[in-house]
Design a protein around this motif. Structure first.
Motif, mmCIF file in Angstrom:
data_model
loop_
_atom_site.group_PDB
_atom_site.id
_atom_site.type_symbol
_atom_site.label_atom_id
_atom_site.label_comp_id
_atom_site.label_asym_id
_atom_site.label_seq_id
_atom_site.Cartn_x
_atom_site.Cartn_y
_atom_site.Cartn_z
ATOM 1 N N PRO A 146 0.561 -1.311 0.140
ATOM 2 C CA PRO A 146 -0.191 0.187 0.281
ATOM 3 C C PRO A 146 0.586 1.422 0.063
ATOM 4 C CG PRO A 146 -0.558 -0.977 2.180
ATOM 5 C CD PRO A 146 0.850 -1.779 1.570
ATOM 6 N N THR A 147 0.338 1.861 -0.365
ATOM 7 C CA THR A 147 1.049 3.769 -0.623
ATOM 8 C C THR A 147 0.895 4.685 1.131
ATOM 9 O OG1 THR A 147 0.770 3.897 -2.818
ATOM 10 C CG2 THR A 147 1.431 5.765 -1.566
ATOM 11 N N VAL A 148 2.146 5.093 1.300
ATOM 12 C CA VAL A 148 2.758 5.028 2.808
ATOM 13 C C VAL A 148 3.382 6.554 2.635
ATOM 14 C CG1 VAL A 148 2.444 5.507 5.292
ATOM 15 C CG2 VAL A 148 2.058 2.986 3.808
ATOM 16 N N LYS A 149 2.352 7.923 2.850
ATOM 17 C CA LYS A 149 3.520 8.690 2.801
ATOM 18 C C LYS A 149 4.254 9.222 3.803
ATOM 19 C CE LYS A 149 1.593 9.593 -1.334
ATOM 20 N NZ LYS A 149 0.183 10.417 -1.665
ATOM 21 N N SER A 150 3.704 8.889 4.748
ATOM 22 C CA SER A 150 4.504 9.898 6.216
ATOM 23 C C SER A 150 5.357 8.428 6.305
ATOM 24 C CB SER A 150 3.555 9.492 7.082
ATOM 25 O OG SER A 150 4.068 9.305 8.727
ATOM 26 N N ILE A 151 6.761 8.576 6.409
ATOM 27 C CA ILE A 151 8.096 7.731 6.536
ATOM 28 C C ILE A 151 8.387 7.176 8.195
ATOM 29 C CG2 ILE A 151 10.407 7.280 6.475
ATOM 30 C CD1 ILE A 151 9.467 8.739 3.911
ATOM 31 N N ALA A 152 7.250 7.858 8.985
ATOM 32 C CA ALA A 152 7.626 7.431 10.387
ATOM 33 C C ALA A 152 6.107 6.344 10.558
ATOM 34 C CB ALA A 152 6.710 8.970 11.227
ATOM 35 N N ALA A 153 5.311 7.003 9.755
ATOM 36 C CA ALA A 153 3.657 6.248 9.962
ATOM 37 C C ALA A 153 4.275 4.734 9.206
ATOM 38 C CB ALA A 153 2.749 6.667 10.190
ATOM 39 N N LEU A 154 4.973 5.158 8.777
ATOM 40 C CA LEU A 154 5.662 3.274 7.469
ATOM 41 C C LEU A 154 6.328 2.998 8.561
ATOM 42 C CD1 LEU A 154 5.426 2.385 4.610
ATOM 43 C CD2 LEU A 154 6.971 3.321 4.127
ATOM 44 N N LYS A 155 7.059 3.914 9.424
ATOM 45 C CA LYS A 155 8.729 2.892 10.090
ATOM 46 C C LYS A 155 7.668 2.156 11.253
ATOM 47 C CE LYS A 155 12.510 5.024 8.375
ATOM 48 N NZ LYS A 155 13.239 6.427 9.084
ATOM 49 N N ALA A 156 6.985 2.927 11.603
ATOM 50 C CA ALA A 156 5.727 1.902 12.943
ATOM 51 C C ALA A 156 5.222 1.183 12.589
ATOM 52 C CB ALA A 156 5.526 3.701 13.251
ATOM 53 N N GLY A 157 5.169 1.114 11.358
ATOM 54 C CA GLY A 157 4.247 -0.419 11.121
ATOM 55 C C GLY A 157 2.917 -0.042 10.337
ATOM 56 N N LEU A 158 2.537 1.421 10.239
ATOM 57 C CA LEU A 158 1.154 1.360 8.954
ATOM 58 C C LEU A 158 1.643 0.603 7.751
ATOM 59 C CD1 LEU A 158 -1.528 2.727 9.096
ATOM 60 C CD2 LEU A 158 -0.401 4.917 8.112
ATOM 61 N N GLY A 159 2.394 -0.093 7.163
ATOM 62 C CA GLY A 159 2.336 -0.447 5.808
ATOM 63 C C GLY A 159 2.309 -1.720 5.923
ATOM 64 N N LYS A 160 2.171 -2.443 7.152
ATOM 65 C CA LYS A 160 1.953 -3.480 7.294
ATOM 66 C C LYS A 160 0.371 -3.865 7.275
ATOM 67 C CE LYS A 160 2.628 -7.472 9.869
ATOM 68 N NZ LYS A 160 3.821 -8.652 10.971
#
Length: 638
Positions: free
Chosen positions: A396-410
């Motif tokens: 999925p597309t996640v724009k926020s690097i912080a949210a991505l690192k914290a696991g939103l992309g899972k």
């Protein structure tokens, strides 16, 4: 370490989604302020100038405005059903942008024609007058608040969830075994063994099943069969996917199998076949519709010709409105009553048309491309869920690097694969690629478990051809084209959202394709309709390649056979020949988002018979994946 509860995990996700929302909103605000309108048009986020064509009330009683794009018609755009848009005008004298107050929603786009639904208070007169004065009219994408709101609400509902929703939430976040039915396996003569296993697993699942479909393994075929078999046991199912395109694709396959599909929302390809199973088209075709249309017209006439002191106005209005509502409910019940499959995007499953509807089974296709929060939107309507996709392809597309690192992309699919491997079936036979092209992907991403069907194993275009080639651009100092120097093979940076471009590599990409075409021969290319995909991860390179292609006389006869797009644009597609321009070329070995190997997995697995990669080997092979790919291709030609 204490295990977080399902509720805490979802609360954490909600915080990350809030962070993503704020990041995207801020990015959108900055781009809107800083980006000139020409740039927005080039990015495909605006049409300007446009011509107002007409306005009318559609079958769902929404005020619809049709506009036509009058310039830059060759630029691919990002408008599609359900996206919010706003109108603006630019006065020729001042060059200032005036925004219209109310926003609209794209109903559908067909070539250079777009239909937008707007709220009833919208001033159509203002639009009409704009196109007749010294100012020009335009339309641009707005920030999509609605999708975020619906995802937040879905997470809140899952957090509070009792009953079945609460049970599924707790199951997905724990090692508790999903429940299954027990019955002997069914046999499907036109499926292979792993596809058959997948359908049987879907039918046995009481709670959840996952169909993991690597490239070319017939995931859609399997899913359609699983839906058909489920409909032998259930009256109706809900089928969702992240994108409109994926919903169109599965809907079309179901319709081809004779299944009555009701598509909530409009398709991305506007043709009669696709439109015929949309809710809007079916609503219009209902025998009661002309009567309803007459009542709605009477309501509008009554409102616009209201006489002062008319004591019976409210009485007449209420009487007409209650008759209209009665007819709407009747038509709606008929349409939902006869449909076997209700199909929509994940966000579209929040549509008020589905209020109160419950389904035994929810199927989510392309589940590995959807944020988990989006999956919870339709999950509240179902007792069990079947997810299909491939978490080794596009995320999925996640724009926020912080949210991505914290696991939103899972994704929810990844989570369930991890927690419940017993609910997963891997499809293992692929029908797309020459075995040499497939083997690298199979070994790297799927533990070597994917095999080629005998009929495609040795497929190629030329005898004794090597199916994979890597042209190392570092071996070229610079490129001279048509006696004018193009420059060195170095990447250039072109603005935040476009990323990078490598002009010399783009020239060489077309040169490599031309050389290969000459080996095949013009007549054979045209007779056999050998098709080509040119892929680059960067949008700037894609646009540059498109412009070059249009200029090249040599490719004129073959233009219909060649498409140029980003990796995301080729998701789910395949071509006989794929050429990939990697763009990156620098002394530091920086490769940016090419480190996302799932994207590269998609790119290299689109080719049926020939894959040509262009890239600077010293830059790329500092990364272990590209180093392995380089060696693998080198061994093929050795």
């Amino acid at each position: 370490m204490t295990q977080t509860s399902p509720i805490q995990a979802l609360q954490q996700q909600r915080l990350l989604l809030q962070l993503e929302y704020e990041t995207e909103k801020e990015t959108f605000r900055q781009q809107t302020q800083q980006t000139g309108m020409e740039r927005k048009v080039k990015r495909g986020d605006a049409w300007w100038p446009i011509k107002y064509s007409k306005s009318y009330y559609n079958s769902l009683n929404q005020l619809a405005i049709e506009v036509v794009r009058t310039a830059d018609t060759d630029i691919e755009h990002n408008f599609e059903f359900g996206k919010p848009v706003s109108f603006f005008r630019i006065d020729s004298g001042e060059k200032t942008i005036h925004h219209f107050r109310l926003t609209g929603i794209v109903s559908y786009v067909d070539g250079d024609r777009m239909v937008i639904t707007v709220p009833d208070g919208f001033s159509v007169v203002e639009l009409q007058s704009t196109t007749t004065t010294d100012s020009s009219l335009g339309v641009q994408l707005s920030f999509d608040e609605t999708s975020y709101r619906l995802m937040m609400e879905a997470l809140d509902r899952a957090i509070r969830g009792k009953g079945r929703l609460g049970y599924l939430r707790d199951l997905f976040y724990s090692r508790q075994k999903p429940e299954t039915f027990v019955f002997p396996p069914m046999h499907f003569p036109y499926l292979n063994q792993t596809q058959e296993n997948a359908v049987n697993m879907v039918l046995r699942a009481k709670d959840v099943a996952i169909v993991h479909g690597p490239p070319g393994t017939g995931k859609t075929t399997t899913l359609v069969e699983a839906i058909r078999e489920t409909l032998m046991r259930e009256n109706q199912v809900l089928v969702c996917a992240q994108s409109n395109m994926a919903v169109d694709w599965i809907s079309e396959k179901l319709v081809d199998r004779g299944i009555n599909v009701l598509r909530i929302g409009n398709p991305t390809r506007v043709n009669d076949k696709m439109l015929s199973f949309t809710y809007e088209r079916r609503f219009e075709a209902h025998p009661d519709y002309p009567h309803l249309w007459a009542i709605r017209k009477a309501i509008r006439d009554l409102r616009s010709h209201r006489k002062r002191g008319d004591e019976k106005y409210h009485q007449k209005l209420e009487s007409l409105k209650s008759r209209a509502t009665e007819l709407e409910i009747r038509i709606n019940n008929d349409l939902f009553g006869e449909a076997r499959v209700i199909a929509s995007t994940l966000v579209g499953a929040a549509n008020r048309l589905l209020d109160g509807q419950k389904f035994g089974t929810l199927f989510i296709d392309e589940a590995a491309q959807a944020l988990e929060a989006a999956c919870w939107i339709p999950l509240r309507r179902a007792s069990r869920v079947v997810l299909a996709g491939d978490h080794c392809q596009l995320p999925p597309t996640v724009k926020s690097i912080a949210a991505l690192k914290a696991g939103l992309g899972k994704t929810l699919m990844e989570r369930i694969v991890e927690m419940h491997p017993e609910a997963v079936t891997l499809l293992k036979i692929q029908y797309r690629m020459n075995d040499d092209i497939m083997r690298f992907s199979s070994n790297y991403f799927y533990g070597g478990q994917v095999e080629s069907a005998p009929e495609v194993k040795f497929r190629n275009i030329l005898d004794m051809d090597i199916p994979m080639t890597w042209i190392d651009t570092s071996e070229f100092t610079d490129l001279v084209s048509d006696s004018s120097p193009v420059g060195t093979f170095k990447e250039e940076f072109v603005g935040e959202s476009f990323g990078r471009i490598n002009k010399a590599e783009a020239e060489l990409t077309l040169l490599a394709l031309q050389n290969y075409f000459e080996k095949i021969g013009k007549q054979r290319l045209l007779d056999e309709r050998i098709d080509v995909g040119i892929i680059s991860p960067y949008r700037a390179q894609v646009q540059y390649l498109r412009r070059l292609l249009m200029k090249r006389e040599y490719f004129k006869p073959f233009r219909r056979l060649i498409s140029v797009n980003t990796v995301d644009g080729f998701q789910g597609q395949e071509r006989d020949i794929i050429v990939i321009s990697l763009v990156r070329s620098n002394d530091e070995g920086q490769i940016g988002f090419l480190r996302d190997l799932r994207r590269m997995n998609v790119a290299i697995t689109r080719a049926r018979m020939k894959l040509i990669i262009l890239g600077n080997a010293p830059t790329m092979t500092r990364h272990p994946f590209y180093h392995q790919l380089w060696q693998y291709i080198d061994n093929l030609s050795g």
